[in-house]
Design a protein around this motif. Structure first.
Motif, mmCIF file in Angstrom:
data_model
loop_
_atom_site.group_PDB
_atom_site.id
_atom_site.type_symbol
_atom_site.label_atom_id
_atom_site.label_comp_id
_atom_site.label_asym_id
_atom_site.label_seq_id
_atom_site.Cartn_x
_atom_site.Cartn_y
_atom_site.Cartn_z
ATOM 1 N N ALA A 157 -19.436 19.462 -48.466
ATOM 2 C CA ALA A 157 -18.310 20.053 -47.735
ATOM 3 C C ALA A 157 -18.204 21.545 -48.029
ATOM 4 C CB ALA A 157 -17.014 19.336 -48.106
ATOM 5 N N VAL A 158 -18.426 21.915 -49.292
ATOM 6 C CA VAL A 158 -18.393 23.330 -49.673
ATOM 7 C C VAL A 158 -19.527 24.088 -48.989
ATOM 8 C CG1 VAL A 158 -18.615 24.954 -51.591
ATOM 9 C CG2 VAL A 158 -17.291 22.844 -51.887
ATOM 10 N N PHE A 159 -20.726 23.494 -48.983
ATOM 11 C CA PHE A 159 -21.884 24.143 -48.352
ATOM 12 C C PHE A 159 -21.624 24.400 -46.864
ATOM 13 C CE2 PHE A 159 -25.735 23.848 -45.816
ATOM 14 C CZ PHE A 159 -26.553 24.796 -46.420
ATOM 15 N N VAL A 160 -21.153 23.384 -46.150
ATOM 16 C CA VAL A 160 -20.889 23.532 -44.722
ATOM 17 C C VAL A 160 -19.814 24.591 -44.482
ATOM 18 C CG1 VAL A 160 -19.989 22.371 -42.664
ATOM 19 C CG2 VAL A 160 -21.640 21.209 -44.129
ATOM 20 N N GLY A 161 -18.768 24.565 -45.292
ATOM 21 C CA GLY A 161 -17.695 25.534 -45.127
ATOM 22 C C GLY A 161 -18.144 26.963 -45.338
ATOM 23 N N VAL A 162 -19.124 27.175 -46.204
ATOM 24 C CA VAL A 162 -19.572 28.530 -46.526
ATOM 25 C C VAL A 162 -20.667 29.018 -45.574
ATOM 26 C CG1 VAL A 162 -20.726 29.948 -48.279
ATOM 27 C CG2 VAL A 162 -18.927 28.347 -48.955
ATOM 28 N N PHE A 163 -21.631 28.176 -45.251
ATOM 29 C CA PHE A 163 -22.851 28.648 -44.590
ATOM 30 C C PHE A 163 -22.947 28.333 -43.102
ATOM 31 C CE2 PHE A 163 -24.165 28.329 -49.065
ATOM 32 C CZ PHE A 163 -24.685 29.603 -49.247
ATOM 33 N N LEU A 164 -22.263 27.317 -42.626
ATOM 34 C CA LEU A 164 -22.426 26.947 -41.222
ATOM 35 C C LEU A 164 -21.424 27.690 -40.345
ATOM 36 C CD1 LEU A 164 -23.800 25.043 -39.108
ATOM 37 C CD2 LEU A 164 -21.883 23.468 -39.503
ATOM 38 N N PRO A 165 -21.884 28.481 -39.366
ATOM 39 C CA PRO A 165 -20.944 29.120 -38.434
ATOM 40 C C PRO A 165 -20.429 28.106 -37.416
ATOM 41 C CG PRO A 165 -23.194 29.659 -37.824
ATOM 42 C CD PRO A 165 -23.283 28.861 -39.087
ATOM 43 N N GLU A 166 -19.228 28.307 -36.943
ATOM 44 C CA GLU A 166 -18.678 27.430 -35.908
ATOM 45 C C GLU A 166 -19.332 27.762 -34.567
ATOM 46 O OE1 GLU A 166 -17.714 24.710 -34.248
ATOM 47 O OE2 GLU A 166 -16.277 24.624 -35.903
ATOM 48 N N THR A 167 -19.778 26.745 -33.859
ATOM 49 C CA THR A 167 -20.449 26.951 -32.572
ATOM 50 C C THR A 167 -19.618 26.464 -31.392
ATOM 51 O OG1 THR A 167 -21.603 24.812 -32.714
ATOM 52 C CG2 THR A 167 -22.699 26.727 -33.680
ATOM 53 N N LYS A 168 -18.423 25.996 -31.645
ATOM 54 C CA LYS A 168 -17.569 25.500 -30.555
ATOM 55 C C LYS A 168 -17.282 26.601 -29.553
ATOM 56 C CE LYS A 168 -13.141 25.221 -31.005
ATOM 57 N NZ LYS A 168 -11.753 24.869 -31.367
ATOM 58 N N GLY A 169 -17.507 26.304 -28.274
ATOM 59 C CA GLY A 169 -17.192 27.253 -27.225
ATOM 60 C C GLY A 169 -18.219 28.333 -26.997
ATOM 61 N N LEU A 170 -19.309 28.342 -27.758
ATOM 62 C CA LEU A 170 -20.338 29.358 -27.595
ATOM 63 C C LEU A 170 -21.521 28.801 -26.805
ATOM 64 C CD1 LEU A 170 -20.441 30.950 -31.175
ATOM 65 C CD2 LEU A 170 -19.039 31.600 -29.225
ATOM 66 N N THR A 171 -22.151 29.662 -26.034
ATOM 67 C CA THR A 171 -23.364 29.261 -25.339
ATOM 68 C C THR A 171 -24.540 29.317 -26.299
ATOM 69 O OG1 THR A 171 -23.782 31.533 -24.626
ATOM 70 C CG2 THR A 171 -22.494 30.142 -23.138
ATOM 71 N N LEU A 172 -25.676 28.778 -25.870
ATOM 72 C CA LEU A 172 -26.848 28.723 -26.739
ATOM 73 C C LEU A 172 -27.273 30.103 -27.213
ATOM 74 C CD1 LEU A 172 -29.166 27.160 -28.047
ATOM 75 C CD2 LEU A 172 -30.408 27.335 -25.892
ATOM 76 N N HIS A 173 -27.305 31.082 -26.304
ATOM 77 C CA HIS A 173 -27.761 32.404 -26.726
ATOM 78 C C HIS A 173 -26.732 33.096 -27.620
ATOM 79 C CE1 HIS A 173 -26.286 32.382 -22.542
ATOM 80 N NE2 HIS A 173 -25.530 33.376 -22.925
ATOM 81 N N GLN A 174 -25.441 32.809 -27.448
ATOM 82 C CA GLN A 174 -24.441 33.351 -28.368
ATOM 83 C C GLN A 174 -24.615 32.770 -29.768
ATOM 84 O OE1 GLN A 174 -21.161 32.464 -25.413
ATOM 85 N NE2 GLN A 174 -20.258 34.201 -26.470
ATOM 86 N N VAL A 175 -24.929 31.488 -29.849
ATOM 87 C CA VAL A 175 -25.124 30.848 -31.151
ATOM 88 C C VAL A 175 -26.327 31.431 -31.864
ATOM 89 C CG1 VAL A 175 -25.669 28.676 -32.321
ATOM 90 C CG2 VAL A 175 -24.015 28.693 -30.447
ATOM 91 N N THR A 176 -27.452 31.548 -31.151
ATOM 92 C CA THR A 176 -28.661 32.056 -31.800
ATOM 93 C C THR A 176 -28.507 33.533 -32.169
ATOM 94 O OG1 THR A 176 -29.635 32.459 -29.608
ATOM 95 C CG2 THR A 176 -30.193 30.389 -30.706
ATOM 96 N N ASP A 177 -27.666 34.276 -31.430
ATOM 97 C CA ASP A 177 -27.419 35.675 -31.780
ATOM 98 C C ASP A 177 -26.716 35.799 -33.132
ATOM 99 O OD1 ASP A 177 -28.583 36.467 -29.459
ATOM 100 O OD2 ASP A 177 -26.728 37.023 -28.422
ATOM 101 N N LEU A 178 -25.994 34.765 -33.550
ATOM 102 C CA LEU A 178 -25.314 34.803 -34.847
ATOM 103 C C LEU A 178 -26.298 34.960 -35.992
ATOM 104 C CD1 LEU A 178 -22.726 31.894 -34.430
ATOM 105 C CD2 LEU A 178 -22.281 34.334 -34.264
ATOM 106 N N PHE A 179 -27.524 34.518 -35.782
ATOM 107 C CA PHE A 179 -28.512 34.529 -36.856
ATOM 108 C C PHE A 179 -29.517 35.664 -36.715
ATOM 109 C CE2 PHE A 179 -27.132 30.103 -36.431
ATOM 110 C CZ PHE A 179 -26.715 29.865 -37.731
ATOM 111 N N ALA A 180 -29.237 36.643 -35.848
ATOM 112 C CA ALA A 180 -30.128 37.792 -35.724
ATOM 113 C C ALA A 180 -30.270 38.475 -37.074
ATOM 114 C CB ALA A 180 -29.587 38.773 -34.689
ATOM 115 N N ALA A 181 -31.439 39.030 -37.322
ATOM 116 C CA ALA A 181 -31.758 39.566 -38.654
ATOM 117 C C ALA A 181 -30.763 40.613 -39.124
ATOM 118 C CB ALA A 181 -33.172 40.148 -38.642
ATOM 119 N N ASP A 182 -30.197 41.401 -38.195
ATOM 120 C CA ASP A 182 -29.294 42.477 -38.590
ATOM 121 C C ASP A 182 -27.842 42.125 -38.365
ATOM 122 O OD1 ASP A 182 -29.499 42.365 -35.891
ATOM 123 O OD2 ASP A 182 -29.592 44.529 -35.554
#
Length: 304
Positions: free
Chosen positions: A243-268
């Motif tokens: 539960a701690v791991f998910v709370g810290v590292f996983l971004p919420e993806t609700k309401g985002l499109t696929l390209h918005q979600v993958t943009d969250l992990f862009a290198a910069d």
């Protein structure tokens, strides 16, 4: 047969400059709502123009930070799914039902499987409303609580032992079905760029099945060595850490499109929620005209 008729994703079409084909697919998905289609085309164009390192095929390299970050997160989530001990509990369910006192444990096991199916439909209704991250965190805590009750039952006399096992089993089935049974697989299809989904999901599935085997294989060894109550307690602690791991590292993806979600992990990019919306005519707009003579407007990410 049905997969053969599935459309190509609009993001992949836009990456190959096939705007008309992307519009046709979006028309199908968005019931020919021109405003929604044009909004989505604008966001896709912005995404394709982003300054992200790409491989010789125009895609994000598999071993880039944008892909390895979600791959690490998803592998950990799949490990945590197996550390709920779900498959071990199912394999040992006959003994558990005998301990509770049911005369037909196999019938009870079938009923438990039916309950899993029923509650999974409930999960489908909640996932997009409550959000993936929130449900995973909340139900990881509830699974830890249920496994803790399993462990506590081992320290009590027979009467309380039976009552507590019944309560903990019901809570456990409900908690797993509402989040950890389905949401990890939903996230597997959301966190990776289109060109890397095949390889990434194959790795994630391999990790899931590997730990599936390990938890079931080690279950009788651990219960013989430590007794079931201590094994349940061990898995309960694992879910608290999960539960701690998910709370810290996983971004919420609700309401985002696929390209918005993958943009969250862009290198910069830091891990934040990106909200893309249309800006006013006074702001900078990109060139080109969409269907109906409507001019494309630049979709900008806002962070908060």
């Amino acid at each position: 047969f049905f997969i053969a008729g599935a459309p190509v994703t609009p993001r992949l079409l836009m990456s190959k400059a096939k705007v008309r084909e992307a519009e046709e697919v979006l028309d199908l998905l968005m019931e020919e709502d021109p405003d929604l289609v044009n909004d989505e085309i604008e966001v896709l164009q912005r995404s394709c123009r982003m300054d992200i390192p790409r491989d010789e095929h125009g895609g994000v390299p598999f071993f880039s930070a944008q892909n390895l970050k979600p791959l690490f997160i998803m592998c950990c989530i799949m490990i945590l799914q197996q550390l709920t001990a779900i498959n071990a509990v199912l394999a040992d369910s006959n003994r558990i039902f005998k301990d509770i006192g049911f005369l037909e444990p196999r019938v009870c096991t079938a009923g438990m499987s039916a309950a899993f199916l029923l509650f999974t439909f409930g999960s489908a209704a909640l996932t997009d409303k409550a959000g993936r991250k929130l449900l995973l965190v909340v139900f990881a805590v509830l699974i830890a609580f249920s496994l803790g009750l399993f462990a506590l039952a081992g320290f009590l006399n027979k009467g309380l032992h039976m009552a507590l096992l019944t309560l903990s089993l019901g809570s456990y089935v409900f908690s797993f079905s509402m989040a950890w049974g389905s949401i990890p697989w939903v996230l597997s299809g959301e966190l990776f760029t289109v060109e890397n989904q095949g390889r990434a999901i194959s790795i994630v599935s391999g990790v899931n099945w590997t730990f599936n085997f390990l938890t079931v294989f080690t279950w009788p060894l651990l219960t013989d060595a430590l007794t079931p109550k201590w094994v349940f307690l061990m898995y309960s602690v694992c879910m608290i850490l999960g539960a701690v791991f998910v709370g810290v590292f996983l971004p919420e993806t609700k309401g985002l499109t696929l390209h918005q979600v993958t943009d969250l992990f862009a290198a910069d990019s830091p891990q934040y929620i990106t909200v893309v919306h249309r800006v006013s005519n006074a702001n900078e707009s990109s060139s080109g005209t969409l269907r109906g003579g409507r001019t494309t407007q630049c979709a900008q990410p806002h962070t908060f």
